[in-house]
Design a protein around this motif. Structure first.
Motif, PDB file in Angstrom:
ATOM      1  N   TYR A  16       0.669  13.352  -7.919  1.00  0.00           N
ATOM      2  CA  TYR A  16      -0.792  13.413  -7.997  1.00  0.00           C
ATOM      3  C   TYR A  16      -1.382  13.979  -6.702  1.00  0.00           C
ATOM      4  CZ  TYR A  16      -5.535  11.694  -7.330  1.00  0.00           C
ATOM      5  OH  TYR A  16      -6.865  11.602  -7.023  1.00  0.00           O
ATOM      6  N   LEU A  17      -0.910  13.489  -5.567  1.00  0.00           N
ATOM      7  CA  LEU A  17      -1.445  13.952  -4.292  1.00  0.00           C
ATOM      8  C   LEU A  17      -1.191  15.440  -4.078  1.00  0.00           C
ATOM      9  CD1 LEU A  17      -0.520  10.949  -1.960  1.00  0.00           C
ATOM     10  CD2 LEU A  17      -2.800  11.583  -2.772  1.00  0.00           C
ATOM     11  N   ILE A  18       0.004  15.873  -4.426  1.00  0.00           N
ATOM     12  CA  ILE A  18       0.336  17.301  -4.287  1.00  0.00           C
ATOM     13  C   ILE A  18      -0.575  18.151  -5.169  1.00  0.00           C
ATOM     14  CG2 ILE A  18       2.122  19.031  -4.725  1.00  0.00           C
ATOM     15  CD1 ILE A  18       4.175  16.808  -3.973  1.00  0.00           C
ATOM     16  N   LYS A  19      -0.840  17.659  -6.358  1.00  0.00           N
ATOM     17  CA  LYS A  19      -1.670  18.395  -7.320  1.00  0.00           C
ATOM     18  C   LYS A  19      -3.111  18.529  -6.834  1.00  0.00           C
ATOM     19  CE  LYS A  19      -2.821  18.548 -12.251  1.00  0.00           C
ATOM     20  NZ  LYS A  19      -2.684  17.848 -13.563  1.00  0.00           N
ATOM     21  N   THR A  20      -3.608  17.542  -6.062  1.00  0.00           N
ATOM     22  CA  THR A  20      -4.997  17.601  -5.588  1.00  0.00           C
ATOM     23  C   THR A  20      -5.236  18.737  -4.600  1.00  0.00           C
ATOM     24  OG1 THR A  20      -4.634  16.124  -3.680  1.00  0.00           O
ATOM     25  CG2 THR A  20      -5.209  15.095  -5.807  1.00  0.00           C
ATOM     26  N   LYS A  21      -4.161  19.144  -3.902  1.00  0.00           N
ATOM     27  CA  LYS A  21      -4.256  20.155  -2.854  1.00  0.00           C
ATOM     28  C   LYS A  21      -5.216  19.730  -1.740  1.00  0.00           C
ATOM     29  CE  LYS A  21      -3.009  24.013  -5.878  1.00  0.00           C
ATOM     30  NZ  LYS A  21      -3.379  25.347  -6.404  1.00  0.00           N
ATOM     31  N   TYR A  22      -5.442  18.442  -1.646  1.00  0.00           N
ATOM     32  CA  TYR A  22      -6.293  17.901  -0.590  1.00  0.00           C
ATOM     33  C   TYR A  22      -5.606  18.115   0.760  1.00  0.00           C
ATOM     34  CZ  TYR A  22      -8.866  14.387   2.138  1.00  0.00           C
ATOM     35  OH  TYR A  22      -9.606  13.732   3.093  1.00  0.00           O
ATOM     36  N   PRO A  23      -6.282  18.656   1.745  1.00  0.00           N
ATOM     37  CA  PRO A  23      -5.616  19.026   3.004  1.00  0.00           C
ATOM     38  C   PRO A  23      -5.329  17.872   3.958  1.00  0.00           C
ATOM     39  CG  PRO A  23      -7.951  19.553   3.133  1.00  0.00           C
ATOM     40  CD  PRO A  23      -7.698  19.078   1.724  1.00  0.00           C
ATOM     41  N   ASN A  24      -5.900  16.677   3.683  1.00  0.00           N
ATOM     42  CA  ASN A  24      -5.849  15.638   4.702  1.00  0.00           C
ATOM     43  C   ASN A  24      -5.053  14.400   4.280  1.00  0.00           C
ATOM     44  OD1 ASN A  24      -6.546  15.356   7.353  1.00  0.00           O
ATOM     45  ND2 ASN A  24      -8.595  14.562   6.984  1.00  0.00           N
ATOM     46  N   TYR A  25      -4.055  14.587   3.429  1.00  0.00           N
ATOM     47  CA  TYR A  25      -3.154  13.485   3.076  1.00  0.00           C
ATOM     48  C   TYR A  25      -1.757  13.795   3.588  1.00  0.00           C
ATOM     49  CZ  TYR A  25      -0.403  15.963  -0.424  1.00  0.00           C
ATOM     50  OH  TYR A  25       0.477  16.838  -1.034  1.00  0.00           O
ATOM     51  N   HIS A  26      -0.947  12.740   3.751  1.00  0.00           N
ATOM     52  CA  HIS A  26       0.465  12.891   4.074  1.00  0.00           C
ATOM     53  C   HIS A  26       1.252  11.825   3.323  1.00  0.00           C
ATOM     54  CE1 HIS A  26      -0.356  15.677   7.419  1.00  0.00           C
ATOM     55  NE2 HIS A  26      -1.417  14.911   7.630  1.00  0.00           N
ATOM     56  N   ILE A  27       2.507  12.096   3.105  1.00  0.00           N
ATOM     57  CA  ILE A  27       3.403  11.157   2.436  1.00  0.00           C
ATOM     58  C   ILE A  27       4.492  10.758   3.428  1.00  0.00           C
ATOM     59  CG2 ILE A  27       5.156  10.881   0.627  1.00  0.00           C
ATOM     60  CD1 ILE A  27       3.438  12.938  -1.014  1.00  0.00           C
ATOM     61  N   ILE A  28       4.676   9.458   3.611  1.00  0.00           N
ATOM     62  CA  ILE A  28       5.746   8.942   4.464  1.00  0.00           C
ATOM     63  C   ILE A  28       6.781   8.264   3.576  1.00  0.00           C
ATOM     64  CG2 ILE A  28       6.360   7.214   6.205  1.00  0.00           C
ATOM     65  CD1 ILE A  28       3.678   7.754   7.539  1.00  0.00           C
ATOM     66  N   ARG A  29       8.000   8.761   3.621  1.00  0.00           N
ATOM     67  CA  ARG A  29       9.102   8.094   2.907  1.00  0.00           C
ATOM     68  C   ARG A  29       9.980   7.375   3.926  1.00  0.00           C
ATOM     69  NH1 ARG A  29      10.579  13.452   0.123  1.00  0.00           N
ATOM     70  NH2 ARG A  29       9.050  13.672  -1.570  1.00  0.00           N
ATOM     71  N   THR A  30      10.436   6.215   3.542  1.00  0.00           N
ATOM     72  CA  THR A  30      11.315   5.458   4.421  1.00  0.00           C
ATOM     73  C   THR A  30      12.445   4.829   3.620  1.00  0.00           C
ATOM     74  OG1 THR A  30      11.364   3.798   6.186  1.00  0.00           O
ATOM     75  CG2 THR A  30       9.986   3.311   4.264  1.00  0.00           C
ATOM     76  N   GLY A  31      13.478   4.377   4.336  1.00  0.00           N
ATOM     77  CA  GLY A  31      14.603   3.702   3.694  1.00  0.00           C
ATOM     78  C   GLY A  31      14.452   2.201   3.834  1.00  0.00           C
ATOM     79  N   ARG A  32      15.526   1.513   4.233  1.00  0.00           N
ATOM     80  CA  ARG A  32      15.499   0.056   4.392  1.00  0.00           C
ATOM     81  C   ARG A  32      15.131  -0.293   5.832  1.00  0.00           C
ATOM     82  NH1 ARG A  32      18.518  -2.321   0.255  1.00  0.00           N
ATOM     83  NH2 ARG A  32      18.674  -0.870  -1.498  1.00  0.00           N
ATOM     84  N   ASN A  33      14.011  -0.962   6.001  1.00  0.00           N
ATOM     85  CA  ASN A  33      13.595  -1.394   7.333  1.00  0.00           C
ATOM     86  C   ASN A  33      14.008  -2.838   7.566  1.00  0.00           C
ATOM     87  OD1 ASN A  33      12.398   1.105   7.374  1.00  0.00           O
ATOM     88  ND2 ASN A  33      10.460   0.397   8.163  1.00  0.00           N
ATOM     89  N   VAL A  34      14.345  -3.162   8.814  1.00  0.00           N
ATOM     90  CA  VAL A  34      14.813  -4.509   9.157  1.00  0.00           C
ATOM     91  C   VAL A  34      13.880  -5.121  10.191  1.00  0.00           C
ATOM     92  CG1 VAL A  34      16.706  -5.895  10.066  1.00  0.00           C
ATOM     93  CG2 VAL A  34      17.203  -3.866   8.669  1.00  0.00           C
ATOM     94  N   ASP A  35      13.210  -6.201   9.786  1.00  0.00           N
ATOM     95  CA  ASP A  35      12.317  -6.958  10.654  1.00  0.00           C
ATOM     96  C   ASP A  35      13.114  -8.060  11.349  1.00  0.00           C
ATOM     97  OD1 ASP A  35       9.518  -7.953  11.418  1.00  0.00           O
ATOM     98  OD2 ASP A  35      10.398  -9.709  10.445  1.00  0.00           O
ATOM     99  N   MET A  36      12.918  -8.213  12.646  1.00  0.00           N
ATOM    100  CA  MET A  36      13.711  -9.183  13.399  1.00  0.00           C
ATOM    101  C   MET A  36      13.059 -10.566  13.460  1.00  0.00           C
ATOM    102  SD  MET A  36      16.506  -7.859  13.955  1.00  0.00           S
ATOM    103  CE  MET A  36      17.164  -6.203  13.730  1.00  0.00           C
ATOM    104  N   THR A  37      12.654 -11.035  12.289  1.00  0.00           N
ATOM    105  CA  THR A  37      12.228 -12.420  12.111  1.00  0.00           C
ATOM    106  C   THR A  37      12.896 -12.889  10.823  1.00  0.00           C
ATOM    107  OG1 THR A  37      10.293 -12.012  10.692  1.00  0.00           O
ATOM    108  CG2 THR A  37       9.970 -11.834  13.082  1.00  0.00           C
ATOM    109  N   ASP A  38      12.662 -14.138  10.482  1.00  0.00           N
ATOM    110  CA  ASP A  38      13.156 -14.625   9.193  1.00  0.00           C
ATOM    111  C   ASP A  38      11.982 -14.930   8.268  1.00  0.00           C
ATOM    112  OD1 ASP A  38      15.267 -15.299   7.447  1.00  0.00           O
ATOM    113  OD2 ASP A  38      14.990 -17.431   7.858  1.00  0.00           O
TER     114      ASP A  38
END
Length: 299
Positions: A142-164
């Motif tokens: 959807y975002l790509i289709k809008t051609k809106y100039p001011n968006y970005h996509i961040i992809r990430t994998g598995r993040n590890v938080d150092m708390t429980d």
């Protein structure tokens, strides 16, 4: 400039919120059901709540949109609710940000890939195999289709938080290894990223005026599930109680298809941001120490 973190009560968002505050950035974080200190209430899909937040956003502000159901198995079991939140309500709110001409970053996932080849970079073709990945895919599309100039996509994998305080794949595997009949797939590949490294990368993103549309923000170091399990055993005081059987990914039964090679290549973005990620072995050692302290030696 202010930074808005929509969905700041989860493992990624809450660490990022605290990290940016320490960097003296004026940051506003939101929660819905999972109340956390210093966050404001925001309900996606509720007009009054959305309008109140939108009024706070000014031209030079940055929005990081993390609000989402993220547990893949839960999304599968609750398809209707997940589709409503992760696609329809998300799409509608992002459209309001577009109308407001805001600069925003939508958080996607490695789950948008089918997992057949692995080592996916920002230009790799996306083709999800599960519901969670497909909903992320639809928002990206959807975002790509809008051609809106001011968006970005961040992809990430598995993040590890150092708390429980949050769910973590190291803790999940730690507990699985203590059970009978644990299986680890030797062909299952993924990446793990220390949460402090991820937050540092996002901080650097806030300083960049020009960025590519899609960014892979994670470590590029690939690790197999078997190697991952062996390292947990190696560092745990409970190692003599941990056992597993090697298997192929297809032998593990899920309620839907999963990506076997779920690892991203983030070399381009890492170089762009000047980020050196913590090695997987060090991440596992640090997290296992935290888990050992809580669970204590098994007698």
């Amino acid at each position: 400039m202010k930074v808005f973190i929509i969905g700041a009560s989860g493992a990624i968002g809450f660490h990022l919120f605290k990290f940016l505050k320490k960097k003296n950035i004026k940051v506003i974080g939101t929660y819905n059901k999972n109340k956390k200190p210093n966050l404001i209430k925001f309900s996606l899909g509720k007009k009054k709540s959305e309008d109140n937040l939108l009024k706070k956003i000014e031209k030079d502000d940055i929005i990081f949109f993390l609000s989402s159901y993220t547990e893949v198995s839960w999304v599968r079991k609750n398809k209707k609710e997940s589709t409503l939140v992760n696609y329809h309500l998300t799409k509608n709110f992002l459209n309001k940000l577009i109308t407001k001409k805001s600069r925003f970053f939508y958080f996607s996932s490695a789950e948008v890939f089918n997992g057949k080849k692995g080592f996916y970079n920002e230009k790799s073709q996306i083709n999800p195999v599960n519901i969670y990945g497909r909903l992320k895919f639809l928002i990206e599309k959807y975002l790509i289709k809008t051609k809106y100039p001011n968006y970005h996509i961040i992809r990430t994998g598995r993040n590890v938080d150092m708390t429980d305080n949050f769910r973590c794949m190291i803790k999940d595997s730690y507990l699985t290894l203590l059970k009978d009949n644990a299986k680890m797939a030797e062909d299952n590949l993924f990446t793990i990223t220390h949460q402090k490294d991820f937050s540092e990368a996002i901080f650097k993103i806030t300083k960049k005026k020009k960025l590519p549309k899609i960014l892979h923000v994670c470590s590029s170091q690939t690790i197999s599930r078997v190697k991952f399990a062996k390292l947990i055993k190696k560092f745990s005081i409970n190692s003599k109680y941990m056992f597993f059987k090697k298997c192929k990914f297809k032998e593990i039964k899920y309620g839907e298809k999963r990506a076997v090679k779920n690892n991203l290549n983030a070399n381009f973005t890492s170089k762009l941001l000047g980020i050196k990620y913590t090695k997987a072995e060090k991440i596992i050692k640090e997290k296992v120490k935290i888990l050992d302290q809580k669970l204590k030696p098994i007698i």
